[in-house]
Design a protein around this motif. Structure first.
Motif, PDB file in Angstrom:
ATOM      1  N   GLU A 320       0.767  -1.269   0.190  1.00 60.89           N
ATOM      2  CA  GLU A 320      -0.023   0.185  -0.028  1.00 60.89           C
ATOM      3  C   GLU A 320       0.672   1.004   0.205  1.00 60.89           C
ATOM      4  OE1 GLU A 320      -3.895   1.448   0.104  1.00 60.89           O
ATOM      5  OE2 GLU A 320      -3.453  -0.193   0.276  1.00 60.89           O
ATOM      6  N   ASP A 321       0.617   1.922  -0.928  1.00 62.30           N
ATOM      7  CA  ASP A 321       1.413   3.606  -0.919  1.00 62.30           C
ATOM      8  C   ASP A 321       2.878   3.013  -1.145  1.00 62.30           C
ATOM      9  OD1 ASP A 321       1.687   6.167  -1.419  1.00 62.30           O
ATOM     10  OD2 ASP A 321       0.518   6.658   0.327  1.00 62.30           O
ATOM     11  N   TYR A 322       3.796   3.863  -0.257  1.00 61.60           N
ATOM     12  CA  TYR A 322       5.486   3.699   0.042  1.00 61.60           C
ATOM     13  C   TYR A 322       5.060   3.720   0.872  1.00 61.60           C
ATOM     14  CZ  TYR A 322       6.810   5.965  -4.424  1.00 61.60           C
ATOM     15  OH  TYR A 322       6.575   6.033  -5.958  1.00 61.60           O
ATOM     16  N   VAL A 323       5.894   1.667   0.950  1.00 56.75           N
ATOM     17  CA  VAL A 323       5.809   1.436   2.573  1.00 56.75           C
ATOM     18  C   VAL A 323       7.357   0.765   2.513  1.00 56.75           C
ATOM     19  CG1 VAL A 323       4.959  -1.083   1.801  1.00 56.75           C
ATOM     20  CG2 VAL A 323       4.749  -0.433   4.008  1.00 56.75           C
ATOM     21  N   ALA A 324       7.943   1.055   4.109  1.00 57.18           N
ATOM     22  CA  ALA A 324       9.469   0.689   4.181  1.00 57.18           C
ATOM     23  C   ALA A 324      10.048  -0.708   4.725  1.00 57.18           C
ATOM     24  CB  ALA A 324       9.677   1.730   5.021  1.00 57.18           C
ATOM     25  N   ASN A 325       8.729  -1.062   3.631  1.00 55.66           N
ATOM     26  CA  ASN A 325       9.509  -3.025   3.426  1.00 55.66           C
ATOM     27  C   ASN A 325       9.801  -3.072   1.748  1.00 55.66           C
ATOM     28  OD1 ASN A 325       8.236  -2.689   1.441  1.00 55.66           O
ATOM     29  ND2 ASN A 325       6.155  -4.537   2.112  1.00 55.66           N
ATOM     30  N   PHE A 326      10.401  -5.248   2.197  1.00 56.81           N
ATOM     31  CA  PHE A 326      11.460  -5.839   1.191  1.00 56.81           C
ATOM     32  C   PHE A 326      10.797  -5.147  -0.248  1.00 56.81           C
ATOM     33  CE2 PHE A 326      11.759  -9.090  -1.911  1.00 56.81           C
ATOM     34  CZ  PHE A 326      13.593  -9.054  -1.664  1.00 56.81           C
ATOM     35  N   TRP A 327       9.010  -5.291  -0.672  1.00 52.28           N
ATOM     36  CA  TRP A 327       8.650  -5.490  -1.408  1.00 52.28           C
ATOM     37  C   TRP A 327       8.567  -4.107  -2.282  1.00 52.28           C
ATOM     38  CZ3 TRP A 327       8.642 -10.014  -3.269  1.00 52.28           C
ATOM     39  CH2 TRP A 327       8.251 -10.994  -1.995  1.00 52.28           C
ATOM     40  N   CYS A 328       8.651  -2.965  -1.556  1.00 50.23           N
ATOM     41  CA  CYS A 328       8.253  -1.423  -2.037  1.00 50.23           C
ATOM     42  C   CYS A 328       9.703  -1.125  -1.934  1.00 50.23           C
ATOM     43  CB  CYS A 328       7.823  -0.506  -1.317  1.00 50.23           C
ATOM     44  SG  CYS A 328       7.057   1.058  -1.816  1.00 50.23           S
ATOM     45  N   SER A 329      10.862  -1.335  -1.463  1.00 48.06           N
ATOM     46  CA  SER A 329      12.186  -0.511  -1.417  1.00 48.06           C
ATOM     47  C   SER A 329      13.063  -1.137  -2.856  1.00 48.06           C
ATOM     48  CB  SER A 329      13.087  -1.342  -0.301  1.00 48.06           C
ATOM     49  OG  SER A 329      12.344  -1.045   0.733  1.00 48.06           O
ATOM     50  N   THR A 330      12.686  -3.303  -2.924  1.00 50.41           N
ATOM     51  CA  THR A 330      13.754  -3.229  -4.465  1.00 50.41           C
ATOM     52  C   THR A 330      12.693  -3.569  -5.310  1.00 50.41           C
ATOM     53  OG1 THR A 330      12.456  -5.278  -3.632  1.00 50.41           O
ATOM     54  CG2 THR A 330      14.381  -5.080  -2.524  1.00 50.41           C
ATOM     55  N   SER A 331      11.358  -2.871  -5.496  1.00 55.56           N
ATOM     56  CA  SER A 331      10.504  -2.617  -6.772  1.00 55.56           C
ATOM     57  C   SER A 331      11.364  -1.551  -7.558  1.00 55.56           C
ATOM     58  CB  SER A 331       9.100  -2.264  -6.111  1.00 55.56           C
ATOM     59  OG  SER A 331       8.781  -1.319  -5.524  1.00 55.56           O
ATOM     60  N   LEU A 332      12.135  -0.578  -6.541  1.00 52.57           N
ATOM     61  CA  LEU A 332      13.372   0.425  -7.815  1.00 52.57           C
ATOM     62  C   LEU A 332      14.074  -0.545  -8.743  1.00 52.57           C
ATOM     63  CD1 LEU A 332      14.056   3.082  -4.832  1.00 52.57           C
ATOM     64  CD2 LEU A 332      11.895   2.508  -6.579  1.00 52.57           C
ATOM     65  N   LEU A 333      14.318  -1.562  -9.011  1.00 50.05           N
ATOM     66  CA  LEU A 333      15.135  -2.297  -9.096  1.00 50.05           C
ATOM     67  C   LEU A 333      14.469  -4.126  -9.891  1.00 50.05           C
ATOM     68  CD1 LEU A 333      17.837  -2.034  -7.344  1.00 50.05           C
ATOM     69  CD2 LEU A 333      17.789  -0.951  -8.885  1.00 50.05           C
ATOM     70  N   VAL A 334      13.055  -4.445  -8.555  1.00 54.23           N
ATOM     71  CA  VAL A 334      12.838  -5.192  -9.667  1.00 54.23           C
ATOM     72  C   VAL A 334      11.590  -4.895  -9.089  1.00 54.23           C
ATOM     73  CG1 VAL A 334      12.053  -7.707  -9.526  1.00 54.23           C
ATOM     74  CG2 VAL A 334      14.781  -7.071  -8.463  1.00 54.23           C
ATOM     75  N   LYS A 335      10.921  -5.220 -11.340  1.00 56.83           N
ATOM     76  CA  LYS A 335       8.806  -5.080 -11.180  1.00 56.83           C
ATOM     77  C   LYS A 335       8.508  -6.660 -10.619  1.00 56.83           C
ATOM     78  CE  LYS A 335      10.214  -0.936 -11.598  1.00 56.83           C
ATOM     79  NZ  LYS A 335       9.934   0.032 -11.413  1.00 56.83           N
TER      80      LYS A 335
END
Length: 543
Positions: A320-335
Motif C-alpha cells: 500500500e503506497d510507499y511502505v518501507a518494506n522489502f517489496w516496495c524498496s526493491t521494486s525500484l530495481l525489480v518490477k
C-alpha cells in the motif's frame, strides 16, 4: 524494636520492604549520621516518586492524554478531499452503516451498503465498535451518521465528537493495559525506571499521529495485545488467549503477533505434565472467543466467506503506497508485479514471512520466557512488516509497540526504531497536513532522557550488551541522524525531477527499510542469546 539500616539490608526481601514500606525507610534514615542522612534526602528529592509511584504514573498518563488532545486539533486523513475523502470518512461511514442496517448486511453489498464506498474490511469487533460509537453520534448529532445523506459530513461539532471516540477508546483500553503491563513486567525495577518505561510507551509519537491525527482506532487492537502480553507475563495463558483473540477480531493486522503468541504458549504447554491437555484448553478458549465475536455471521458458510473475503482483499496489490518494506524498496530495481501474478506474489510473500519469523518461534518453543516472548513479538511483527503481502505504511505501529514494551531492556533499539518509524510515514503525514505535530512530537521524543538517571536500588544504570560496543560503531548514530536530516530537507524544500515525481518518497522508503532490516537482524540475535531465566525454569519443573 526497629532494626538498623544495615540489618534491614541483610534480611531477605529487603528490597520489597523498602518499596512497600517507605515510612520504615524514613524512620531508619533518622538514626543515621547527619551527613549520610543529608545525601539520602537529596536523592529522595531527585526522584520524589520513589514513594508515590502511582501519582507519577497518573501524571505521565495525563500528560500523554493532553498530547493526544493537542494532536487531535489538527487535520486528518482526507479532510475536505472528495469524493472518497480518507480514513476519517471511512470510520464515520462504518458508524452510519452499522447503526442503520441489519448486522447480516454489514459486509454485504446492498442498496444501503455500497461496498465500493468504504465497505467494512476489518473483523467483526471493529464493526461492533463502530456500532457503539455510531449510537453515540446518532444520539448527539443524527445528521453525522444519517443513512446516504451523511457522506463527507465534516461539521465542526461532529469532528469533535469523532475525535472524542478515539480519545475515549485510548483512555479506556490502551492506557490501562500499558499501566498493568509496566507494573507487572518491570515490578523488580526501581520506581523511576518504571515511570520512564511508562513514558516511553505512552509518549511514542507514531501511535498518537496515526490515531489522533490521521484518524484510526489502533489503540484498541494494540491495547488488547498489550493486555494479552501482560497476561502472558502473569502466566495466565487462558486470559492471554482471550485478549489476543479479541485483538485479532478488532484488526487482522494483529496477526503480526500471532507467531509469538503461538510459539510461546506452545512452549509453555510442552513444559507442563500434560502438553496435549494444555494445547486443547488454549485451543478451546480461542475458538470460543472467535465464536462469540463471529456469532451473527455464522448462520451460513456463505456469510462467513463474505466476511473473510473483505478481510483479505488481494486485489489491492503487493503493498500500500510507499511502505518501507522489502517489496516496495526493491521494486525500484525489480518490477515484481510484471514478473509474477498476484496469487503467486501472495504465496511468495507468505513463504518469506514464515521463514523470517521461524527462528523467533523456534526459540520460544524451546525456551519460553517473558523477555523472550516480547522479543518474539518484535521479531514476528518485523517479519510481517518487511515481507508480508499488502502491508500499509501504518503497519509500522506493530513492531514499534513491542520495542517500547522492551524500553528498559533495549533502550538503544527504542531510540532508533521510533524516529525511523515516524519518518517512514512522513509522506502520509505530509498529505494529511500533520507536519507540525510530526516535528513537535519527534522533538519531544528526542528531548526525553535516553534512560533513567538511576538504575535499580539507586545505582547508575548500565545497559548490558548494547548495539554500539566499539568506537567505530559509535559513528553509526551520527551518520543515521545526518542522513535523516538531509532527507527531510530534500523532501520538504526541493522539487523532484519531472521524470521521477516520487523519487523523494522512494529514497525515504529505502532509507527506513535498511534501518528496519538491520534492527530486525539485531533483535533476532538478541532473542537467541539472551540469558535463560533459571527461576522460571525451576518453577516450571516443579509444576
Amino acid at each position: 524494636m526497629l532494626q538498623s539500616e544495615t540489618d534491614v539490608s541483610r534480611t531477605p526481601n529487603c528490597r520489597s520492604q523498602r518499596s512497600t514500606s517507605p515510612f520504615i525507610t524514613v524512620l531508619t534514615r533518622r538514626s543515621a549520621i547527619g551527613t549520610k542522612k543529608k545525601k539520602k534526602m537529596e536523592q529522595a528529592f531527585v526522584w520524589p516518586w520513589k514513594s508515590h509511584k502511582w501519582a507519577t504514573f497518573l501524571a505521565i498518563s495525563m500528560f500523554a492524554f493532553l498530547l493526544r488532545m493537542l494532536v487531535s486539533l489538527h487535520s486528518y486523513s482526507g479532510a475536505a478531499v472528495p469524493p472518497k475523502y480518507g480514513d476519517y470518512e471511512a470510520q464515520r461511514h462504518w458508524m452510519e452503516i452499522t447503526v442503520h442496517t441489519p448486522v447480516k448486511q454489514w459486509y454485504q453489498n446492498t442498496t444501503d451498503n455500497d461496498l465500493r464506498y468504504w465497505g467494512l474490511d476489518y473483523p467483526p469487533l471493529t464493526a461492533y465498535q463502530s456500532f457503539v460509537h455510531g449510537i453515540f453520534l446518532n444520539a448527539v448529532e443524527p445528521a453525522a451518521v444519517a443513512l446516504h445523506t451523511s457522506r463527507g459530513y465534516e461539521n465542526t461539532s461532529s469532528k469533535l465528537l469523532m475525535r472524542w471516540t478515539v480519545l475515549s477508546s485510548d483512555i479506556l483500553v490502551f492506557f490501562p493495559a500499558v499501566l498493568v503491563f509496566v507494573a507487572l513486567y518491570y515490578r523488580q525495577h526501581a520506581n523511576q525506571e518504571q515511570a520512564w518505561a511508562l513514558a516511553m510507551i505512552l509518549l511514542q509519537p507514531a501511535l498518537m499521529l496515526i490515531d489522533h491525527g490521521h484518524f484510526q482506532y489502533n489503540c484498541i487492537s494494540l491495547g488488547l495485545a498489550v493486555g494479552a502480553a501482560a497476561a502472558v507475563i502473569m502466566r495466565q495463558e487462558l486470559m492471554a488467549c482471550i485478549l489476543f483473540s479479541l485483538s485479532l477480531n478488532h484488526k487482522q493486522m494483529s496477526t503480526y503477533y500471532a507467531p509469538a503468541f503461538f510459539a510461546h504458549l506452545l512452549g509453555r504447554c510442552f513444559q507442563c505434565r500434560s502438553p496435549v491437555v494444555g494445547v486443547m484448553r488454549l485451543g478451546v478458549m480461542v475458538l470460543a472467543t472467535f465464536a462469540v465475536c463471529w456469532w451473527p455471521f455464522l448462520s451460513s458458510w456463505q456469510s462467513v466467506l463474505q466476511v473473510l473475503s473483505r478481510l483479505a482483499p488481494l486485489e489491492r496489490g503487493l503493498y500500500e503506497d510507499y511502505v518501507a518494506n522489502f517489496w516496495c524498496s526493491t521494486s525500484l530495481l525489480v518490477k515484481w508485479k510484471q514478473f509474477f501474478s498476484i496469487p503467486m506474489l501472495a504465496r511468495l510473500a507468505m513463504g518469506m514471512t514464515i521463514g523470517a519469523s521461524l527462528p523467533s518461534m523456534v526459540q520460544q518453543i524451546l525456551a519460553p520466557s517473558a523477555e523472550g516472548f516480547l522479543f518474539s513479538m518484535l521479531n514476528s511483527s518485523f517479519a510481517f512488516y518487511l515481507f508480508a503481502f499488502q502491508v500499509h505504511e501504518k503497519s509500522v505501529l506493530l513492531p514499534v509497540l513491542p520495542a517500547t514494551l522492551l524500553a528498559l531492556n533495549e533502550p538503544q533499539v527504542l531510540q532508533y526504531i521510533v524516529p525511523i518509524a515516524v519518518m517512514s510515514m512522513l509522506p502520509l503525514l505530509w498529505r494529511d497536513g500533520l507536519i507540525i505535530p510530526y516535528f513537535a512530537l519527534l522533538s519531544l521524543f528526542f528531548l526525553l532522557p535516553a534512560h533513567p538517571v538511576y538504575g535499580p536500588q539507586g545505582k547508575p544504570n548500565k545497559q548490558k550488551g548494547g548495539i554500539f560496543k566499539s568506537s567505530a560503531l559509535n559513528l553509526l548514530p551520527f551518520c543515521s541522524i545526518s542522513g535523516a536530516v538531509v532527507l527531510h530537507l530534500i523532501y520538504l524544500f526541493l522539487h523532484p525531477p519531472a521524470r521521477y515525481p516520487f523519487l523523494f518518497e522512494a529514497l525515504i522508503t529505502v532509507y527506513c527499510f535498511v534501518h528496519f532490516l538491520a534492527l530486525a537482524i539485531y533483535t533476532n540475535w538478541r532473542q537467541w542469546f539472551q540469558p535463560v531465566d533459571r527461576a522460571e525454569v525451576s518453577a516450571d519443573k516443579e509444576e
